[in-house]
Design an enzyme around this catalytic site. Structure first.
Site, PDB file in Angstrom:
ATOM      1  N   GLU A  81       9.440  18.786  -2.631  1.00 21.72           N
ATOM      2  CA  GLU A  81       8.272  17.918  -2.465  1.00 21.72           C
ATOM      3  C   GLU A  81       6.987  18.707  -2.279  1.00 21.72           C
ATOM      4  O   GLU A  81       5.940  18.351  -2.832  1.00 21.72           O
ATOM      5  CB  GLU A  81       8.491  16.974  -1.283  1.00 21.72           C
ATOM      6  N   HIS A  89      16.676   7.593   6.140  1.00 26.29           N
ATOM      7  CA  HIS A  89      16.033   6.979   4.982  1.00 26.29           C
ATOM      8  C   HIS A  89      15.468   5.604   5.304  1.00 26.29           C
ATOM      9  O   HIS A  89      15.349   4.767   4.413  1.00 26.29           O
ATOM     10  CB  HIS A  89      17.028   6.871   3.825  1.00 26.29           C
TER      11      HIS A  89
END
Length: 333
Positions: A69, A138
């Site tokens: 990322e 998540h």
């Protein structure tokens, strides 16, 4: 505020996911725009938003990236500095923490650090929220963290029309824009209003007018607030539902107008209560509309625990229509 004009077109049935995809498709007709992120190409995106776009626009415009990322968000920032209009997809909000240095120390600060010489017109999309049994890693709702950062704009489209039209406005912004898409909304079905051809990025929206209490929320909590308002109406309680839409900057004027009409406020925020966006909205109401209030501001937030995996525990940890109803009844009692 939605921009409307008279239209004879019929409403268009779609889903939240399809509205986002159509927004991307429209944006990609600008040669400066490209989409990059993990699995956005051949796989069609982890949530299917970019499905089919690789075949339509090719691998130069729909770019699969390595699992880094920091690297691909940094590449998006560099492309924006070079005159492109990148749309960077981070699979889920928890992974954005791996790019926080790029977002906070580069994208958000370069305009200031360069004395106004370097704009960073990058759009970063990511899925947020809980309620889908994805475990504590998540299920984060970190929009409030990013809304704390000067130099970026933070958006939370909760309706089909906003999903369809916010991207164009975000790409036209010369500064970094973060778009948070709640995972529970992707399958939401409905119709696009053909009279809405653009939306602004500054205004909250009253999704349901009311006179007894303002229920202030955003993103994936908006449908729950609407359900709660329906339940309350059967008891004669008229709840106004306000969708913040833009979390930075907050539309203080619309918030205070709503509270000024109803004289009560309940804020629904899926993030944890401590240091939440709900806390910020509550503080602003107290600062700016204290004498309009007939009752203390109520907040409905997630339990202060890592979000559980077990379905019944996850449901208990998150704001639900029932908990919103209870908070409203307390506010109007």
């Amino acid at each position: 505020m939605n921009t409307r004009r008279a239209s004879t077109k019929a409403p268009l049935p779609t889903t939240y996911r399809e509205a986002l995809r159509e927004a991307l498709r429209e944006a990609l007709h600008d040669e400066r725009v490209f989409l990059m992120g993990e699995d956005v190409g051949r796989y069609g995106g982890c949530f299917g938003v970019s499905l089919g776009l690789l075949e339509e626009f090719g691998p130069d415009r729909i770019r699969d990236t390595p699992l880094s990322e920091s690297a691909f968000v940094g590449a998006g920032i560099g492309a924006a500095l070079g005159g492109m209009r990148p749309v960077v997809e981070i699979m889920t909000v928890n992974f954005s923490l791996l790019a926080l240095d790029q977002i906070l120390n580069n994208a958000a600060t370069l305009l200031h650090m360069s004395g106004g010489q370097l704009s960073v017109p990058v759009v970063i999309r990511m899925t947020t929220g809980a309620g889908r049994q994805l475990g504590a890693q998540h299920s984060h709702s970190l929009e409030g963290w990013y809304a704390h950062i000067p130099g970026i704009r933070v958006l939370a489209p909760a309706t089909l029309d906003d999903a369809r039209h916010m991207l164009a406005a975000a790409l036209a912004d010369p500064d970094p824009v973060l778009i948070f898409e709640h995972g529970s909304l992707y399958n939401a079905a409905g119709v696009l209003d053909p009279a809405v051809e653009a939306v602004d990025l500054d205004s909250a929206a009253v999704r349901r007018p009311g006179k007894d209490v303002s229920v202030i929320t955003y993103g994936g909590s908006l449908p729950k607030a609407m359900v709660a308002a329906d339940v309350l109406s059967k008891d004669g309680i008229s709840a106004e539902v306000l969708d913040l839409r833009a979390l930075r900057p907050l539309d203080d004027a619309t918030i205070m107008e709503s509270v000024g009409r109803t004289h009560r406020a309940v804020i629904v925020d899926e993030a944890w209560r401590s240091g939440s966006l709900a806390a910020e909205v509550s503080a602003r109401i107290t600062e700016q509309a204290f004498y309009d209030l007939d009752a203390p501001v109520q907040r409905v937030c997630s339990a202060e625990v890592p979000i559980p995996y077990a379905q019944q525990l996850e449901k208990a940890a998150l704001p639900q229509p029932e908990s919103i109803v209870d908070a409203v009844r307390l506010a109007v009692s």
